[in-house]
Design a protein around this motif. Sequence first.
Motif, PDB file in Angstrom:
ATOM      1  N   MET A   1      13.562 -30.575   9.859  1.00  0.00           N
ATOM      2  CA  MET A   1      14.297 -31.447   8.942  1.00  0.00           C
ATOM      3  C   MET A   1      13.449 -31.684   7.706  1.00  0.00           C
ATOM      4  O   MET A   1      12.722 -32.661   7.615  1.00  0.00           O
ATOM      5  CB  MET A   1      14.643 -32.779   9.624  1.00  0.00           C
ATOM      6  CG  MET A   1      15.536 -32.653  10.830  1.00  0.00           C
ATOM      7  SD  MET A   1      16.006 -34.284  11.476  1.00  0.00           S
ATOM      8  CE  MET A   1      16.833 -33.812  12.994  1.00  0.00           C
ATOM      9  N   ARG A   2      13.540 -30.770   6.750  1.00  0.00           N
ATOM     10  CA  ARG A   2      12.646 -30.865   5.597  1.00  0.00           C
ATOM     11  C   ARG A   2      13.385 -31.028   4.285  1.00  0.00           C
ATOM     12  O   ARG A   2      12.755 -31.262   3.261  1.00  0.00           O
ATOM     13  CB  ARG A   2      11.746 -29.616   5.499  1.00  0.00           C
ATOM     14  CG  ARG A   2      10.966 -29.304   6.753  1.00  0.00           C
ATOM     15  CD  ARG A   2      10.213 -30.490   7.306  1.00  0.00           C
ATOM     16  NE  ARG A   2       9.144 -30.961   6.455  1.00  0.00           N
ATOM     17  CZ  ARG A   2       8.389 -32.019   6.718  1.00  0.00           C
ATOM     18  NH1 ARG A   2       8.609 -32.716   7.817  1.00  0.00           N
ATOM     19  NH2 ARG A   2       7.424 -32.388   5.902  1.00  0.00           N
ATOM     20  N   THR A   3      14.700 -30.899   4.248  1.00  0.00           N
ATOM     21  CA  THR A   3      15.447 -31.086   3.003  1.00  0.00           C
ATOM     22  C   THR A   3      16.246 -32.374   3.085  1.00  0.00           C
ATOM     23  O   THR A   3      16.964 -32.614   4.057  1.00  0.00           O
ATOM     24  CB  THR A   3      16.388 -29.900   2.715  1.00  0.00           C
ATOM     25  OG1 THR A   3      17.341 -29.779   3.776  1.00  0.00           O
ATOM     26  CG2 THR A   3      15.595 -28.603   2.593  1.00  0.00           C
ATOM     27  N   GLN A 131      28.918 -33.478   8.502  1.00  0.00           N
ATOM     28  CA  GLN A 131      27.692 -33.185   9.226  1.00  0.00           C
ATOM     29  C   GLN A 131      27.983 -32.572  10.589  1.00  0.00           C
ATOM     30  O   GLN A 131      29.036 -32.794  11.193  1.00  0.00           O
ATOM     31  CB  GLN A 131      26.841 -34.440   9.376  1.00  0.00           C
ATOM     32  CG  GLN A 131      27.504 -35.625  10.057  1.00  0.00           C
ATOM     33  CD  GLN A 131      26.543 -36.793  10.220  1.00  0.00           C
ATOM     34  OE1 GLN A 131      25.382 -36.609  10.583  1.00  0.00           O
ATOM     35  NE2 GLN A 131      27.020 -38.002   9.947  1.00  0.00           N
ATOM     36  N   ASP A 134      23.322 -29.240  12.979  1.00  0.00           N
ATOM     37  CA  ASP A 134      22.269 -28.519  12.264  1.00  0.00           C
ATOM     38  C   ASP A 134      22.017 -29.020  10.852  1.00  0.00           C
ATOM     39  O   ASP A 134      21.036 -28.619  10.228  1.00  0.00           O
ATOM     40  CB  ASP A 134      22.615 -27.022  12.199  1.00  0.00           C
ATOM     41  CG  ASP A 134      22.680 -26.395  13.577  1.00  0.00           C
ATOM     42  OD1 ASP A 134      21.840 -26.763  14.421  1.00  0.00           O
ATOM     43  OD2 ASP A 134      23.581 -25.572  13.818  1.00  0.00           O
ATOM     44  N   GLY A 135      22.902 -29.857  10.310  1.00  0.00           N
ATOM     45  CA  GLY A 135      22.695 -30.308   8.941  1.00  0.00           C
ATOM     46  C   GLY A 135      23.892 -31.047   8.379  1.00  0.00           C
ATOM     47  O   GLY A 135      24.832 -31.392   9.101  1.00  0.00           O
ATOM     48  N   ASP A 149      19.262 -31.191   5.361  1.00  0.00           N
ATOM     49  CA  ASP A 149      18.971 -31.628   6.722  1.00  0.00           C
ATOM     50  C   ASP A 149      19.360 -33.083   6.934  1.00  0.00           C
ATOM     51  O   ASP A 149      19.841 -33.454   8.005  1.00  0.00           O
ATOM     52  CB  ASP A 149      17.482 -31.449   7.030  1.00  0.00           C
ATOM     53  CG  ASP A 149      17.073 -29.987   7.096  1.00  0.00           C
ATOM     54  OD1 ASP A 149      17.861 -29.183   7.616  1.00  0.00           O
ATOM     55  OD2 ASP A 149      15.981 -29.653   6.608  1.00  0.00           O
ATOM     56  N   ARG A 281      22.934 -37.673  10.927  1.00  0.00           N
ATOM     57  CA  ARG A 281      21.902 -37.277   9.981  1.00  0.00           C
ATOM     58  C   ARG A 281      21.995 -38.048   8.657  1.00  0.00           C
ATOM     59  O   ARG A 281      21.379 -37.660   7.670  1.00  0.00           O
ATOM     60  CB  ARG A 281      21.996 -35.774   9.698  1.00  0.00           C
ATOM     61  CG  ARG A 281      21.612 -34.922  10.899  1.00  0.00           C
ATOM     62  CD  ARG A 281      21.918 -33.453  10.671  1.00  0.00           C
ATOM     63  NE  ARG A 281      21.405 -32.629  11.765  1.00  0.00           N
ATOM     64  CZ  ARG A 281      20.240 -31.992  11.752  1.00  0.00           C
ATOM     65  NH1 ARG A 281      19.471 -32.074  10.678  1.00  0.00           N
ATOM     66  NH2 ARG A 281      19.848 -31.271  12.779  1.00  0.00           N
TER      67      ARG A 281
END
Length: 382
Positions: A1-3, A131, A134-135, A149, A281
């Motif tokens: 989860m980097r974005t 959502q 996965d994102g 993410d 998310r």
Amino acid sequence: MRTVLISGAGIGGTTLAYWLARHGFETTVVERAAGLRSSGSPVDVRGPAVEVAERMGVLERLRDAATTARGMSFVNDSGRRVGGVNTGALQRAWGSREVEITRTDLATVLYEASRDSAEYLFGDSMTAIGQDGDGVEVTFEKAEPRRFDLVIGADGLHSMTRRLVFGPEDRFVRHMGLYVATMPLDGPAEEAKSVVIHNSPGRMVAVHPVRGRALAAFIFRSPEVAGFDHRDLRQHKRILADAYAGAGWRVPGLLDQAMAAEDLWLDSVSQVRIDRWHDGRVALLGDAASSVSLFGEGSTLAMAGAYTLACELAAAPDGAFARYEAAHRALVTPKQNNAATAATLMVPASRAGIATRNLASRLWPAAAATGWVRGRLTRAVA
């Protein structure tokens, strides 16, 4: 989860963008306005927010941009002082490190600290959020759809993120029986070091010195206005003119300026109460999650919440939203519960209430434990 997508380039959004970037996240901030926007009202950076600003390396910049107000003076219709507080003396007695600064200047400093490490999309807004495991798929008014993410709604009292994911505004926003309006005035305040405040039953007007210019603030009691639109300037002018008809002191002249102003800001004094600040998310931050009200500490809480959220995401994304919410609610809930008392003191509903407040204000230096005076009246939520 980097974005991560952050909706809103206000106090919470810019602070979060800075700290997420420091922790290695790829961060995008979308802001409906074409540039930084604010009511321009003075806000306080205090307590945990001072520590956050210090760690960001911007505390001295905030002090350089601080307002010059060191007290509050209550005046009658003829302008004679009938009460007041030396807030500067109280801060020295408490050993306070807080900084009073306009929301515009605070937002600018935080944006400049984060703009080189985050992508900013001004003049755009989200229109849909979808959502899955996965994102998050986000559709914008102008930009092409993109996938992130995580999505964080730091978009204020009238949050689009909250509306798209959690439900309509009227489910969560509680009108507190007051409206507030602010606008800059032409030229400096007559009192360079003091906020001058005039009350009539259910109404308050203040002139605040702000770095060589003056700011006018109007706070008045009113039931919720049917059909209120927080973006309708003409409606705001009608509401303000009706609310202050027949008021004394300098109010008629201030109203004339308000009727001609293009930068008048008016909104309901409201709280946001929502059972859960996160859904999958997507999470909420600042006023979008927990607007405290005009008399709270919105900017301080937004900065503190942003720091906590970024740290929890950096420590372990799984469960980060729940840990952030548990920690930050402990700061927010007492502030929300104290809002009604502060409103009673700053905007008394009767002449007897005004007289009692003015008399009590003369005792405040000896009774600083009341604490509410530290939340100066022109704090807009901002």
